[in-house]
Write an enzyme that holds these catalytic residues in place. Structure first.
Site, PDB file in Angstrom:
ATOM      1  N   GLU A  54       0.847  -1.201   0.000  1.00 41.14           N
ATOM      2  CA  GLU A  54       0.000   0.000   0.000  1.00 41.14           C
ATOM      3  C   GLU A  54       0.886   1.256   0.000  1.00 41.14           C
ATOM      4  O   GLU A  54       1.933   1.257   0.647  1.00 41.14           O
ATOM      5  CB  GLU A  54      -0.835  -0.014   1.296  1.00 41.14           C
ATOM      6  CG  GLU A  54      -1.684   1.218   1.551  1.00 41.14           C
ATOM      7  CD  GLU A  54      -2.200   1.282   2.998  1.00 41.14           C
ATOM      8  OE1 GLU A  54      -1.475   0.845   3.923  1.00 41.14           O
ATOM      9  OE2 GLU A  54      -3.338   1.752   3.194  1.00 41.14           O
ATOM     10  N   ASN A 124      -7.107   6.201  -1.569  1.00 39.67           N
ATOM     11  CA  ASN A 124      -5.999   5.289  -1.293  1.00 39.67           C
ATOM     12  C   ASN A 124      -6.198   4.103  -2.238  1.00 39.67           C
ATOM     13  O   ASN A 124      -7.077   3.274  -2.013  1.00 39.67           O
ATOM     14  CB  ASN A 124      -6.047   4.873   0.178  1.00 39.67           C
ATOM     15  CG  ASN A 124      -4.847   4.048   0.591  1.00 39.67           C
ATOM     16  OD1 ASN A 124      -4.160   3.468  -0.253  1.00 39.67           O
ATOM     17  ND2 ASN A 124      -4.590   3.985   1.894  1.00 39.67           N
ATOM     18  N   LYS A 142      -9.468   1.896  -1.836  1.00 39.25           N
ATOM     19  CA  LYS A 142      -9.675   1.340  -0.491  1.00 39.25           C
ATOM     20  C   LYS A 142     -11.028   1.767   0.072  1.00 39.25           C
ATOM     21  O   LYS A 142     -11.323   2.965   0.175  1.00 39.25           O
ATOM     22  CB  LYS A 142      -8.543   1.815   0.415  1.00 39.25           C
ATOM     23  CG  LYS A 142      -8.524   1.219   1.808  1.00 39.25           C
ATOM     24  CD  LYS A 142      -7.251   1.714   2.541  1.00 39.25           C
ATOM     25  CE  LYS A 142      -7.079   1.104   3.913  1.00 39.25           C
ATOM     26  NZ  LYS A 142      -5.794   1.575   4.523  1.00 39.25           N
ATOM     27  N   GLU A 162      -6.224   8.652   7.734  1.00 37.73           N
ATOM     28  CA  GLU A 162      -6.710   8.230   6.415  1.00 37.73           C
ATOM     29  C   GLU A 162      -8.112   8.746   6.134  1.00 37.73           C
ATOM     30  O   GLU A 162      -8.439   9.082   5.000  1.00 37.73           O
ATOM     31  CB  GLU A 162      -6.679   6.700   6.302  1.00 37.73           C
ATOM     32  CG  GLU A 162      -5.271   6.169   6.106  1.00 37.73           C
ATOM     33  CD  GLU A 162      -5.286   4.696   5.740  1.00 37.73           C
ATOM     34  OE1 GLU A 162      -5.908   4.339   4.730  1.00 37.73           O
ATOM     35  OE2 GLU A 162      -4.695   3.904   6.490  1.00 37.73           O
ATOM     36  N   CYS A 208      -4.658  -2.974   2.928  1.00 35.73           N
ATOM     37  CA  CYS A 208      -4.415  -2.844   4.371  1.00 35.73           C
ATOM     38  C   CYS A 208      -5.632  -3.211   5.228  1.00 35.73           C
ATOM     39  O   CYS A 208      -6.020  -4.369   5.279  1.00 35.73           O
ATOM     40  CB  CYS A 208      -3.900  -1.446   4.666  1.00 35.73           C
ATOM     41  SG  CYS A 208      -3.138  -1.284   6.315  1.00 35.73           S
ATOM     42  N   ASN A 233       0.344  -1.053   5.298  1.00 34.56           N
ATOM     43  CA  ASN A 233       1.248  -0.387   6.260  1.00 34.56           C
ATOM     44  C   ASN A 233       0.543  -0.524   7.602  1.00 34.56           C
ATOM     45  O   ASN A 233      -0.466   0.155   7.831  1.00 34.56           O
ATOM     46  CB  ASN A 233       1.384   1.105   5.966  1.00 34.56           C
ATOM     47  CG  ASN A 233       2.177   1.440   4.716  1.00 34.56           C
ATOM     48  OD1 ASN A 233       3.354   1.736   4.784  1.00 34.56           O
ATOM     49  ND2 ASN A 233       1.507   1.408   3.566  1.00 34.56           N
TER      50      ASN A 233
END
Lengths: 361, 361
Positions: A54, A124, A142, A162, A208, A233
């Site tokens: 990612e 993302n 994502k 995020e 992730c 991550n």
């Protein structure tokens, strides 16, 4: 392991391309060199599919509160008027090199998507680049963004922003086929000549935190996904709702985070009868520890191969997609066993609704 | 493990009451005695919740092709005109004894449900008996029936005829509260006096193969379930679609089955931030090996305690339901993170629909 009739092998040599830490001071050119070096090592081992983490090209910037150019620098621009993300000067060299080596690539990046009115929306994202087709054949944004929109205000709180920097993905969980990734795949119009043949491999992509959400895996499983690609991550400790580390030793905390990673990837691979290629950015980025745990998982849930370092490291395995056939046709033959009439609250309810309290007598 | 504000402990001492093999020649009286003996041992350890296996009172009969009285003998009759299953002379002594010890009981049995027209429908069921309420407060009928309707015809094939003997459960996944199972639970009307208090514990029930289906766990998770009870009879090897054992050593086969059991129970407990009490009937029933693996799992996914034998064995742990609070309010705060707009195929599609084949050029 035998099955009733020996299935035709459908072999893929795949590499999980783990990246060690990327610090604030590291340039994108530095990182690109490291990634291209991993591709070269992969080619020497006959790899045809390389999976990167990612947000692979930079440090994990959502741990910092940023704005303006300090934030903008992490994004790659996707402007439909100028071609897709594969034209980005930051990314194109990776795909060009992959094409020269005949290697497909999954890679995560921060996407700034330019809208028709000139405004932008950030995601993302990950893409799947097919070397044979010389184009991107799969794209994912994502869906399950962790963290918070507003920074935690408590002194010493760890940030995970995020939800501030990205919009939740709007593409759903679209499985796709990887052209030419295995030999002998059936093509459109071939099916009438074969009762047992298979088409090009069916790929899914997650990023992730998505891997902890069984809904995401299942939507892909319902498309017959054979290989899940997932970069991550993941902070090597857990935090409370105020953003402080849960009070336990660093070793115990990392062990717990690793357990959750493995239960998620191995459990969901098993329950969807698919391989999964799970790839970390790991090590300490400017002192912020990330877990490793890069691993290739079998559809029967066991780990085929896993990383032994927290540095740039290639984890390579030759997998046989025919190993998906038995579980997909027995214990997880969805059409025989699923009872969708009882699953409605999964889509009808976002949060929890508890049973009502009991009366006191 | 600390959280932001120390939550009030909500302690339950629970027992997974593993049963060793029950052979064809064993009588129901013999089995009842074993179960009551486990209850007595549990009481000595302060247990307030005892969880027994699936189809706990008899051998696992779906491995045999049976009809008439040979089959009927395994069922307990539930006739609404004569009261519930707790009136069955086969089962009532267990609940009577549990009441005398103030222990709640989950137990699995073969249910023959008498319909208003006198016909019957059979289910693989479990009930939750509350000692405090002196009644059944939860009922579940197994949704995910494994196996086949028709016996496998190949010579030497192993049979799994649950789909023949039972109808899929029609009650969905109904979580419920266990009255008085923890001290100090809020009752109806108390809520306005408390911003942090909790009601009686929220319980879910699954049976055996259900534990491999994340949809089932999630529907309970969306009701705030804190303790999942799950009994099982799981064959210690895997079979192909023709009913033959997969070709591997017995040790390797059992290890694989155990991996799947653990990934399912630990993974789904973690992803729904709940405790789970997973209870085997185990050992070899007339030569047919069942796995063990009875265990109590924490909402953070680790095993708190597990069985060490394949005989009748009590696995006891005192669990704190407050341990569900942090994961339910952070990483698995469903209302913040779930994106139901992308989950629709989970209910709209029973089986797999693959992406279409690619064109040959």
């Amino acid at each position: 392991m035998s099955s009733d009739t020996a299935a035709t092998p459908r072999l893929v040599t795949a590499a999980a391309c783990q990246l060690g830490p990327i610090h604030l001071a590291d340039t994108r050119e530095d990182v690109l060199k490291r990634m291209i070096s991993l591709l070269d090592q992969a080619a020497e081992q006959g790899v045809k599919l390389a999976v990167f983490p990612e947000l692979a090209f930079t440090t994990f910037f959502p741990r910092y509160l940023l704005e303006g150019q300090d934030l903008d620098q992490y994004f790659d621009i996707e402007d439909p008027r100028k071609g897709g993300i594969e034209q980005s000067p930051n990314i194109k060299p990776l795909f060009d090199h992959a094409r020269s080596l005949d290697i497909d690539v999954y890679v995560g990046y921060a996407e700034r998507s330019i809208q028709s009115d000139g405004s932008h929306v950030d995601y993302n994202s990950s893409v799947y680049y097919s070397a044979k087709a010389n184009k991107i054949v799969g794209k994912y944004r994502k869906v399950h963004l962790p963290g918070s929109v507003e920074p935690k205000t408590a002194a010493g709180a760890f940030q995970q922003l995020e939800k501030r920097y990205f919009r939740p993905g709007d593409l759903g969980f679209p499985a796709f086929r990887a052209p030419g990734l295995v030999d002998g795949a059936l093509k459109k119009g071939d099916m009438e000549n074969s009762t047992t043949g298979k088409g090009d491999p069916i790929i899914g992509m997650l990023i992730c935190n998505d891997r902890r959400w069984p809904e995401a895996w299942r939507v892909y499983g319902l498309q017959g996904m054979e290989i899940m690609c997932c970069g991550y991550n993941t902070t090597a400790f857990q935090t409370t709702s105020s953003g402080h580390a849960v009070d336990m030793s660093p070793e115990a905390a990392e062990e717990l985070v690793m357990l959750h990673h493995k239960l998620s990837c191995q459990g969901n691979s098993y329950m969807n009868a698919c391989f999964s290629i799970n790839v970390a950015k790991t090590g300490a980025e400017d002192g912020n520890p990330l877990v490793g745990g890069t691993m290739i998982v079998h559809p029967l849930g066991h780990i085929i191969k896993e990383a032994v370092t927290k540095e740039d490291e290639l984890v390579v395995a030759t997998i046989d997609l025919a190993d998906c056939d038995r579980p997909k046709s027995t214990v997880f033959a969805f059409e025989k066993h699923r009872r969708t009439e009882h699953y409605h609250s999964i889509v009808e309810r976002t949060g929890v609704v508890e049973p009502e309290l009991l009366a006191s007598d």
